[in-house]
Write a protein that holds these residues in place. Structure first.
Motif, mmCIF file in Angstrom:
data_model
loop_
_atom_site.group_PDB
_atom_site.id
_atom_site.type_symbol
_atom_site.label_atom_id
_atom_site.label_comp_id
_atom_site.label_asym_id
_atom_site.label_seq_id
_atom_site.Cartn_x
_atom_site.Cartn_y
_atom_site.Cartn_z
ATOM 1 N N LYS A 66 0.850 -1.188 0.000
ATOM 2 C CA LYS A 66 0.000 0.000 0.000
ATOM 3 C C LYS A 66 0.888 1.241 0.000
ATOM 4 O O LYS A 66 1.775 1.372 0.839
ATOM 5 N N THR A 92 1.404 5.636 -0.861
ATOM 6 C CA THR A 92 0.806 6.960 -1.014
ATOM 7 C C THR A 92 1.838 7.833 -1.722
ATOM 8 O O THR A 92 3.041 7.621 -1.565
ATOM 9 N N LYS A 142 0.103 10.590 -11.033
ATOM 10 C CA LYS A 142 -0.977 9.870 -11.704
ATOM 11 C C LYS A 142 -0.400 8.891 -12.736
ATOM 12 O O LYS A 142 -0.777 7.732 -12.818
ATOM 13 N N GLU A 173 1.167 5.921 -11.139
ATOM 14 C CA GLU A 173 0.166 4.960 -10.704
ATOM 15 C C GLU A 173 -0.244 4.055 -11.858
ATOM 16 O O GLU A 173 -0.375 2.838 -11.700
ATOM 17 N N ALA A 208 -2.990 4.322 -2.517
ATOM 18 C CA ALA A 208 -4.162 4.718 -1.746
ATOM 19 C C ALA A 208 -4.573 6.162 -2.042
ATOM 20 O O ALA A 208 -5.754 6.464 -2.150
ATOM 21 N N ASN A 209 -3.579 7.011 -2.203
ATOM 22 C CA ASN A 209 -3.877 8.449 -2.333
ATOM 23 C C ASN A 209 -2.768 9.137 -3.100
ATOM 24 O O ASN A 209 -1.616 8.739 -2.996
ATOM 25 N N ILE A 210 -3.146 10.139 -3.832
ATOM 26 C CA ILE A 210 -2.120 11.011 -4.400
ATOM 27 C C ILE A 210 -2.409 12.419 -3.914
ATOM 28 O O ILE A 210 -3.432 13.005 -4.254
ATOM 29 N N TYR A 211 -1.564 12.901 -3.050
ATOM 30 C CA TYR A 211 -1.751 14.262 -2.534
ATOM 31 C C TYR A 211 -1.004 15.238 -3.416
ATOM 32 O O TYR A 211 0.129 14.965 -3.821
ATOM 33 N N THR A 212 -1.653 16.355 -3.702
ATOM 34 C CA THR A 212 -0.949 17.376 -4.479
ATOM 35 C C THR A 212 -1.039 18.724 -3.774
ATOM 36 O O THR A 212 -1.723 19.640 -4.233
ATOM 37 N N LEU A 267 1.509 10.597 7.573
ATOM 38 C CA LEU A 267 1.885 9.392 6.814
ATOM 39 C C LEU A 267 2.956 8.577 7.568
ATOM 40 O O LEU A 267 2.915 7.344 7.588
ATOM 41 N N TYR A 305 5.689 5.835 1.361
ATOM 42 C CA TYR A 305 5.145 6.904 0.514
ATOM 43 C C TYR A 305 6.256 7.558 -0.276
ATOM 44 O O TYR A 305 7.413 7.604 0.141
#
Lengths: 309, 432
Positions: free
Chosen positions: B52, B54, B65, B68, B86-90, B106, B118
């Motif tokens: 998993k 991030t 993106k 991924e 799980a997540n893409i923070y920008t 995180l 991550y």
């Protein structure tokens, strides 16, 4: 008697220290021969050279006139000074194994084991492990392994060491029985009293050199009867002044007189009876110990018995 | 000869009768599997769980993106995805408090094992190449994949920006890389795992039998010295016969053991279809040329080391005393294990070739080289076959020398009780 074993002028040195120095001796066939001497005299080294465990620096060892070959190892029963057996094997296994490597016929081994175990009263332990035996029993077992293969010659280093008194008597009987069958027996010991009762021939060695050798009774005769034991009533101090007496040793109920070799024994007896009542007056042969002490104190070169005669 | 045979059969029976022999037959392979197979299997094995992840993408060009997307090609054995983003923070790159709070959050997820790792893609990454992976542990294969994928994405972006007008996908396609497959001459596929595994199995068998039985032999000599039985023995047989009987008797026990292992191995090999076992590995082990050299080196190695151990036993009075002498012998046996990795990578380098021709290293090093380089036929045209044969000759000569020396020292040493002899004393014994 014919000669079984002849040792001719052997010497052995370890790192410059001489252990055995030009030693010669001759063991008659069928005799009991004792190599006697104090600790460190070179007895074990001599025996190990006879056994071809170590090689002499010089000199030769002949068995019945021939150089000992690998076959000789089968014909000898050897008991080293330090004794031990495979502790995890059973009595039957260890006896069989040691007899097999002597090339003793397999079909005879089983019968012989039963006979010997019965003789040593160890029959019930036949299938027990060696480590389960008491020390005295292990000594008896050790003798079985030495003798079972009917050796021509039995060689025992420090025969009496570690033996308890009962086993000493048992072993003496067995050795005398072996002798009657014609087996030659050679052993070493520093216990003179025991050797005296057993040996036909002896060789005294000291510091690697032979001091004297020969037939035991002849040696003793040669040294003469030089001591007198007297049991008497009264004070014997005056005896010191009797001519011909070298020394007096007083014991609890008797005295021992050492006399000069040319002394007149009858004169001594007469002088004693004039002063005190005598209960016993006995001429003694010198013990081996006395002889050894007398001889070893002198220089070994002066005491080559064979030459003197 | 008859006496030698009696000695041999006793020694053999003493070892084979023991329970430890039977246990050794089954436990040693398990131990061997433990020390050689399991680590390499673990290293080769693809991770069994979906990792998993991030991503914090501070660059803002959609690299996260894109990344991924590219990770979707990686599947586990059960065809579930290898990675789950799980997540893409920008966040805005200048919001440093926001970023640091996010990272703290995180970090705590990672500590709680709710997140594997991550990825931080820094601002202007195409210029500064700054990408960070944060996690508790990393695997080599994952690192390689991530590096390759992100590099590819960045190359695409750079190419695009330098006015070469291609879509990112076609750039990726044009710049795709190859994967090397390793094969030995003759066309059998080889990979690092197989080579390491088979080579080490042989090295371990030689090492363990020589060390194990060598020490058994040494202890029995010391025991027989202490129980004084040895002097009775050498009054019936020559010291040389006595020594030879021990070495050969135990050697036959060794061969019995290895024979049973080979038989078990062959049985498994012949049922390899039904049992789910890698045919590559078994095929590499049951190569006649290698098996031949293995058996020769096993025997030579055993004789050489057991003779040395007999020598040590004859001059020592206790196991403890013997430890000092064992150390150099054991070290020379362990060396091939230590430099094993290097041998696998450079089996033909001068250093390895020379070392493998030094008799004390030959049995283990040469069998390892044979496995790494590979030999399908018995032809001297293959230099390793020639060298392995030369190794046999040199080792045999060394063994002759060691036996000569040992027989001289042995016959004196076994009768020396008490103080441990000094080296000059031992050298003088040779002359007795």
């Amino acid at each position: 008697m014919s000669e079984y074993l002849k040792i001719d002028n052997i010497s052995k040195a370890y790192d410059g220290k001489v252990a055995v120095d030009s030693l010669s001796l001759s063991v008659p066939k069928g005799s009991i021969y004792g190599i006697l001497g104090p600790n460190g005299a070179g007895k074990t080294t001599t025996i190990r050279m006879i056994m071809d465990i170590i090689a002499p620096d010089t000199g030769s060892i002949l068995v019945e006139g021939k150089k000992a070959d690998s076959n000789f190892k089968n014909r000898v029963g050897y008991l080293p000074e330090e004794r031990g057996l495979y502790k995890k094997m059973t009595l039957a296994e260890v006896i069989t194994y040691l007899a097999e490597i002597k090339d003793y016929p397999k079909q005879k081994i089983n019968q012989a084991i039963d006979n010997w175990l019965a003789k040593m009263s160890l029959s019930e332990y036949k299938l027990k492990k060696v480590e389960e035996l008491s020390k005295g029993m292990q000594q008896k077992l050790q003798f079985i392994t030495t003798l079972l293969h009917e050796p021509e010659i039995i060689i025992l280093d420090e025969l009496f060491s570690g033996l308890d008194p009962i086993n000493i008597e048992l072993i003496k009987d067995i050795l005398l029985e072996e002798k009657r069958r014609g087996t030659t027996i050679l052993f070493s010991t520093h216990v003179m009293e025991q050797a005296e009762k057993l040996c036909d021939y002896i060789c005294l060695i000291n510091q690697g050199k032979k001091v004297l050798d020969g037939h035991l009774s002849e040696i003793k005769a040669g040294f003469g009867k030089n001591s007198i034991q007297v049991e008497l009533e009264g004070d014997a101090a005056f005896a010191r002044d009797i001519p011909g007496i070298d020394s007096i040793t007083e014991f609890n109920n008797y005295i021992e007189l050492k006399v000069a070799s040319k002394a007149d024994i009858r004169m001594i007896l007469r002088q004693l009876t004039e002063k005190v009542n005598i209960k016993r007056f006995e001429l003694m042969e010198p013990s081996l110990y006395d002889i050894f002490i007398e001889v070893a104190r002198a220089k070994p070169e002066e005491f080559i018995w064979g030459n003197k005669k | 000869m008859k006496k030698l045979w009696i000695l041999i059969s006793r020694e053999y029976a003493q070892v084979v009768k023991k329970k430890s022999f039977l246990i050794g037959i089954f436990l040693t392979p398990i131990f061997m599997v433990g020390v050689t197979v399991i680590p390499s299997l673990l290293a080769m094995k693809k991770s069994a769980e979906t990792d998993k992840l991030t991503i914090i993408d501070l660059d803002g060009q959609g690299i996260g993106k894109k990344f991924e997307e590219t990770l979707k090609r990686y599947k586990l054995d059960d065809s579930s995805p290898a990675y789950d983003i799980a997540n893409i923070y920008t966040p805005r790159p200048d919001d440093s408090t926001g970023i640091s709070n996010l990272r703290k959050e995180l970090d705590s997820l990672i500590s709680a094992k709710k997140l594997k790792s991550y990825l931080v893609i820094n601002k202007a990454v195409e210029q500064n190449d700054s990408v960070v992976l944060v996690g508790r542990s990393f695997s080599i294969s994952t690192n390689n994949r991530f590096e390759r994928r992100i590099s590819d994405i960045l190359s695409g972006i750079r190419l695009q920006k330098s006015q070469i007008n291609l879509g990112i996908d076609s750039v990726l396609n044009l710049t795709r890389r190859i994967e090397l497959k390793e094969q030995s001459p003759g066309g059998k596929s080889r990979d690092f795992g197989t080579v390491f595994l088979t080579g080490m199995v042989f090295v371990m068998i030689i090492f363990m039998t020589a060390l194990g039985y060598g020490q058994t032999l040494m202890r029995s000599v010391i025991e027989e010295k202490n129980s004084r039985i040895i002097e009775i023995m050498v009054s019936s047989v020559s010291p040389f016969q006595f020594m030879a009987g021990k070495i050969i008797g135990l050697g036959l026990a060794t061969l019995t053991q290895v024979g049973i292992w080979l038989a078990i191995g062959l049985a498994i090999y012949s049922y390899r279809g039904t049992l789910d076992i890698s045919a590559d590995i078994m095929g590499a082990i049951f190569n006649p040329v290698i098996i031949f050299f293995f058996l020769v080196y096993l025997i030579l190695g055993y004789i050489m080391f057991s003779t040395l151990f007999a020598l040590i036993g004859s001059i020592c009075n206790t196991d403890k005393e013997a430890q000092n002498f064992i150390f150099p012998v054991t070290m020379s046996m362990i060396l091939p294990l230590i430099i094993g990795m290097y041998v696998i990578q450079e089996p033909d380098s001068t250093v390895v070739t020379v070392l493998s021709l030094i008799p004390i290293f030959t049995p283990t090093l040469m069998i390892l080289r044979l496995n790494v380089i590979g030999a399908e036929t018995f032809s001297f045209a293959n230099s390793i076959v020639l060298e392995a044969t030369l190794g046999i000759i040199l080792t045999a000569l060394a063994i002759a020398l060691i036996i000569w020396l040992t027989s001289k020292i042995f016959r004196v040493g076994i009768l020396m009780y008490g103080k441990r002899p000094t080296l000059p004393e031992i050298l003088r014994w040779i002359k007795y």
